[in-house]
Design an enzyme around this catalytic site. Structure first.
Site, PDB file in Angstrom:
ATOM      1  N   TYR A  64      41.275  30.937  70.109  1.00 47.66           N
ATOM      2  CA  TYR A  64      41.820  32.215  70.594  1.00 47.66           C
ATOM      3  C   TYR A  64      41.766  32.329  72.114  1.00 47.66           C
ATOM      4  O   TYR A  64      42.604  33.010  72.706  1.00 47.66           O
ATOM      5  CB  TYR A  64      41.136  33.396  69.883  1.00 47.66           C
ATOM      6  CG  TYR A  64      41.576  33.460  68.440  1.00 47.66           C
ATOM      7  CD1 TYR A  64      42.827  33.973  68.112  1.00 47.66           C
ATOM      8  CD2 TYR A  64      40.789  32.929  67.418  1.00 47.66           C
ATOM      9  CE1 TYR A  64      43.269  33.981  66.801  1.00 47.66           C
ATOM     10  CE2 TYR A  64      41.222  32.929  66.107  1.00 47.66           C
ATOM     11  CZ  TYR A  64      42.464  33.459  65.806  1.00 47.66           C
ATOM     12  OH  TYR A  64      42.920  33.445  64.506  1.00 47.66           O
ATOM     13  N   ARG A  67      44.970  30.890  72.999  1.00 45.61           N
ATOM     14  CA  ARG A  67      46.060  31.844  72.696  1.00 45.61           C
ATOM     15  C   ARG A  67      46.134  32.914  73.795  1.00 45.61           C
ATOM     16  O   ARG A  67      47.195  33.325  74.223  1.00 45.61           O
ATOM     17  CB  ARG A  67      45.841  32.559  71.356  1.00 45.61           C
ATOM     18  CG  ARG A  67      45.644  31.685  70.126  1.00 45.61           C
ATOM     19  CD  ARG A  67      46.958  31.128  69.595  1.00 45.61           C
ATOM     20  NE  ARG A  67      47.514  30.056  70.383  1.00 45.61           N
ATOM     21  CZ  ARG A  67      47.066  28.797  70.415  1.00 45.61           C
ATOM     22  NH1 ARG A  67      46.038  28.424  69.694  1.00 45.61           N
ATOM     23  NH2 ARG A  67      47.649  27.879  71.168  1.00 45.61           N
ATOM     24  N   GLN A  97      53.293  42.055  63.779  1.00 43.67           N
ATOM     25  CA  GLN A  97      52.217  41.189  63.304  1.00 43.67           C
ATOM     26  C   GLN A  97      51.665  40.379  64.466  1.00 43.67           C
ATOM     27  O   GLN A  97      50.691  39.655  64.321  1.00 43.67           O
ATOM     28  CB  GLN A  97      52.753  40.235  62.229  1.00 43.67           C
ATOM     29  CG  GLN A  97      53.262  40.941  60.995  1.00 43.67           C
ATOM     30  CD  GLN A  97      54.094  40.009  60.127  1.00 43.67           C
ATOM     31  OE1 GLN A  97      53.560  39.251  59.332  1.00 43.67           O
ATOM     32  NE2 GLN A  97      55.402  40.057  60.275  1.00 43.67           N
ATOM     33  N   ASN A  98      52.315  40.505  65.618  1.00 44.37           N
ATOM     34  CA  ASN A  98      51.931  39.675  66.766  1.00 44.37           C
ATOM     35  C   ASN A  98      50.715  40.242  67.484  1.00 44.37           C
ATOM     36  O   ASN A  98      50.551  41.448  67.591  1.00 44.37           O
ATOM     37  CB  ASN A  98      53.105  39.554  67.736  1.00 44.37           C
ATOM     38  CG  ASN A  98      54.300  38.878  67.082  1.00 44.37           C
ATOM     39  OD1 ASN A  98      54.154  38.257  66.034  1.00 44.37           O
ATOM     40  ND2 ASN A  98      55.465  39.018  67.673  1.00 44.37           N
ATOM     41  N   ASP A 100      50.195  39.393  70.644  1.00 45.80           N
ATOM     42  CA  ASP A 100      50.510  39.462  72.077  1.00 45.80           C
ATOM     43  C   ASP A 100      50.885  40.895  72.474  1.00 45.80           C
ATOM     44  O   ASP A 100      51.035  41.770  71.616  1.00 45.80           O
ATOM     45  CB  ASP A 100      51.633  38.455  72.429  1.00 45.80           C
ATOM     46  CG  ASP A 100      52.964  38.797  71.770  1.00 45.80           C
ATOM     47  OD1 ASP A 100      53.447  39.936  71.953  1.00 45.80           O
ATOM     48  OD2 ASP A 100      53.535  37.931  71.075  1.00 45.80           O
ATOM     49  N   HIS A 115      47.867  42.958  63.001  1.00 50.67           N
ATOM     50  CA  HIS A 115      46.930  41.824  62.923  1.00 50.67           C
ATOM     51  C   HIS A 115      46.032  41.702  64.147  1.00 50.67           C
ATOM     52  O   HIS A 115      45.496  40.638  64.409  1.00 50.67           O
ATOM     53  CB  HIS A 115      47.708  40.514  62.691  1.00 50.67           C
ATOM     54  CG  HIS A 115      48.378  40.466  61.356  1.00 50.67           C
ATOM     55  ND1 HIS A 115      49.381  39.570  61.039  1.00 50.67           N
ATOM     56  CD2 HIS A 115      48.183  41.217  60.237  1.00 50.67           C
ATOM     57  CE1 HIS A 115      49.769  39.778  59.787  1.00 50.67           C
ATOM     58  NE2 HIS A 115      49.076  40.774  59.288  1.00 50.67           N
ATOM     59  N   GLY A 180      62.145  38.027  63.145  1.00 56.61           N
ATOM     60  CA  GLY A 180      61.295  36.869  63.420  1.00 56.61           C
ATOM     61  C   GLY A 180      60.006  36.777  62.627  1.00 56.61           C
ATOM     62  O   GLY A 180      58.966  36.433  63.182  1.00 56.61           O
ATOM     63  N   THR A 181      60.102  37.065  61.338  1.00 62.77           N
ATOM     64  CA  THR A 181      58.921  36.833  60.495  1.00 62.77           C
ATOM     65  C   THR A 181      59.358  36.125  59.221  1.00 62.77           C
ATOM     66  O   THR A 181      60.410  36.430  58.655  1.00 62.77           O
ATOM     67  CB  THR A 181      58.165  38.145  60.149  1.00 62.77           C
ATOM     68  OG1 THR A 181      57.174  37.846  59.144  1.00 62.77           O
ATOM     69  CG2 THR A 181      59.073  39.253  59.643  1.00 62.77           C
ATOM     70  N   SER A 182      58.533  35.184  58.781  1.00 63.91           N
ATOM     71  CA  SER A 182      58.864  34.435  57.558  1.00 63.91           C
ATOM     72  C   SER A 182      58.598  35.277  56.314  1.00 63.91           C
ATOM     73  O   SER A 182      58.927  34.869  55.210  1.00 63.91           O
ATOM     74  CB  SER A 182      58.047  33.141  57.505  1.00 63.91           C
ATOM     75  OG  SER A 182      56.662  33.466  57.471  1.00 63.91           O
TER      76      SER A 182
HETATM   77  N1  APR Z   1      64.170  34.192  67.094  1.00 59.96           N
HETATM   78  C1  APR Z   1      64.009  34.813  65.885  1.00 59.96           C
HETATM   79  N2  APR Z   1      63.304  34.279  64.874  1.00 59.96           N
HETATM   80  C2  APR Z   1      62.733  33.088  65.079  1.00 59.96           C
HETATM   81  C3  APR Z   1      62.830  32.387  66.296  1.00 59.96           C
HETATM   82  C4  APR Z   1      63.600  32.988  67.342  1.00 59.96           C
HETATM   83  N3  APR Z   1      63.779  32.401  68.527  1.00 59.96           N
HETATM   84  N4  APR Z   1      62.131  31.232  66.192  1.00 59.96           N
HETATM   85  C5  APR Z   1      61.602  31.224  64.964  1.00 59.96           C
HETATM   86  N5  APR Z   1      61.941  32.346  64.276  1.00 59.96           N
HETATM   87  C6  APR Z   1      61.552  32.774  62.934  1.00 59.96           C
HETATM   88  C7  APR Z   1      61.346  31.686  61.914  1.00 59.96           C
HETATM   89  O1  APR Z   1      62.595  31.311  61.326  1.00 59.96           O
HETATM   90  C8  APR Z   1      60.415  32.365  60.915  1.00 59.96           C
HETATM   91  O2  APR Z   1      61.146  33.111  59.944  1.00 59.96           O
HETATM   92  O3  APR Z   1      60.298  33.417  63.044  1.00 59.96           O
HETATM   93  C9  APR Z   1      59.614  33.324  61.799  1.00 59.96           C
HETATM   94  C10 APR Z   1      58.193  32.888  62.081  1.00 59.96           C
HETATM   95  O4  APR Z   1      57.452  32.886  60.886  1.00 59.96           O
HETATM   96  P1  APR Z   1      55.883  32.595  60.910  1.00 59.96           P
HETATM   97  O5  APR Z   1      55.591  31.439  61.785  1.00 59.96           O
HETATM   98  O6  APR Z   1      55.438  32.523  59.512  1.00 59.96           O
HETATM   99  O7  APR Z   1      55.276  33.898  61.659  1.00 59.96           O
HETATM  100  P2  APR Z   1      54.934  35.304  61.043  1.00 59.96           P
HETATM  101  O8  APR Z   1      55.863  35.673  59.940  1.00 59.96           O
HETATM  102  O9  APR Z   1      54.803  36.237  62.186  1.00 59.96           O
HETATM  103  O10 APR Z   1      53.502  35.047  60.430  1.00 59.96           O
HETATM  104  C11 APR Z   1      52.805  36.112  59.838  1.00 59.96           C
HETATM  105  O11 APR Z   1      50.898  34.712  59.648  1.00 59.96           O
HETATM  106  O12 APR Z   1      49.164  33.266  60.246  1.00 59.96           O
HETATM  107  C12 APR Z   1      49.679  34.479  60.323  1.00 59.96           C
HETATM  108  O13 APR Z   1      48.524  36.198  61.275  1.00 59.96           O
HETATM  109  C13 APR Z   1      49.586  35.312  61.523  1.00 59.96           C
HETATM  110  O14 APR Z   1      50.781  37.352  62.027  1.00 59.96           O
HETATM  111  C14 APR Z   1      50.915  36.027  61.543  1.00 59.96           C
HETATM  112  C15 APR Z   1      51.337  35.978  60.094  1.00 59.96           C
END
Ligand code: APR
Length: 239
Positions: A64, A67, A97-98, A100, A115, A180-182
């Site tokens: 961290y 980070r 969830q970020n 930053d 988070h 931008g979240t999976s």
């Molecule tokens: N613009 C938009 N989306 C993007 C970009 C971009 N430039 N680059 C990547 N992505 C997308 C990916 O396609 C994916 O769907 O951002 C997403 C990132 O997913 P993760 O890496 O799983 O991140 P996140 O969903 O924020 O993770 C959730 O997991 O480990 C933890 O606590 C951590 O808060 C985090 C949580």
């Protein structure tokens, strides 16, 4: 005149935005699950669980500390700036969830961190009392209660105290946007289910995640910066 202005403010629609690591990717911060994401280089259980911290605290603190340096060196991107600008026309509430602070630095006023936050720390004993931190946290750094300081981050296997507030916010949205979240990590991913099924919803992502039947959904398969440009155009029709 004052009343008229207040009327205008009160009639702004409530735009709720859920963001994840992809929001900050164009600022140079790694996502977690993309190719070359953080979880490719690190074992999530070693650096992001209380068990990992108990086993090797300095390793976790170092993770961290890195980070924190990365975030300090990053700048808000066009996506963050575009979201902040939407406050001219909408009552914008961001749920991120970020860890930053790029939404805040871009000028967004209402940001809820689900988070935790990298520029805050807490003692291992007290979840709620936080202290600002810009530099490193090291083993042996203790809080006033005498216990070790750790990053103010919600790890896996820990409760997510802000989720109740976040769900309430999503349930009152007039428009809901996901960027931008999976959508793989719960309870955050479950927030999409709290949005009223009738309201317009948008997802901006470079690689649209799987979502089970969300109604009224417009998909914008773009990066965050470019995606915001498209979103703004759609939103013009919803003012
Ligand atoms: N613009 C938009 N989306 C993007 C970009 C971009 N430039 N680059 C990547 N992505 C997308 C990916 O396609 C994916 O769907 O951002 C997403 C990132 O997913 P993760 O890496 O799983 O991140 P996140 O969903 O924020 O993770 C959730 O997991 O480990 C933890 O606590 C951590 O808060 C985090 C949580």
């Amino acid at each position: 005149m004052a009343n008229k202005e207040n009327d205008t403010i009160n009639h702004k629609k409530k735009l709720v935005v859920l963001t994840g690591a992809g929001m900050s990717a164009e600022s140079g911060l790694k996502t977690f699950r993309d190719t070359d994401g953080l979880w490719e280089g690190y074992n999530v259980y070693e650096v992001a669980t209380p068990r990992g911290f108990a086993t090797n605290p300095q390793f976790v603190l170092d993770f961290y500390n890195m980070r924190r340096k990365d975030v300090a060196n990053a700048k808000p991107n066009a996506g963050h700036v575009g979201l902040a600008a939407l406050e001219n026309d909408f009552d914008v509430q961001i749920i991120t969830q970020n860890i930053d602070d790029l939404h805040e630095r871009a000028g967004s006023k209402n940001v809820l961190h689900l988070h935790g936050e990298i520029f805050k720390m807490r003692s291992v004993k007290n979840i709620f009392k936080t202290f600002d931190i810009r530099g490193d946290i090291n083993l042996g750094d203790v809080a006033e209660d005498g216990s070790q300081l750790r990053p103010f981050i919600v790890w896996f296997e820990e409760p997510v105290p802000m989720i109740v507030e976040a769900a309430k916010i999503v349930s009152t949205a007039d428009i809901f946007v996901v960027i931008g979240t999976s959508l793989q990590v719960y309870p955050a991913a479950g927030l999409v289910n709290y949005a009223n099924r009738k309201i317009p919803k948008f997802i901006i992502d470079k690689n649209i995640p799987y979502t089970s039947s969300i109604q009224n959904l417009t998909v914008i398969e773009k990066g965050a910066g470019e995606g915001l440009y498209y979103l703004k155009n759609y939103l013009k029709n919803l003012l």
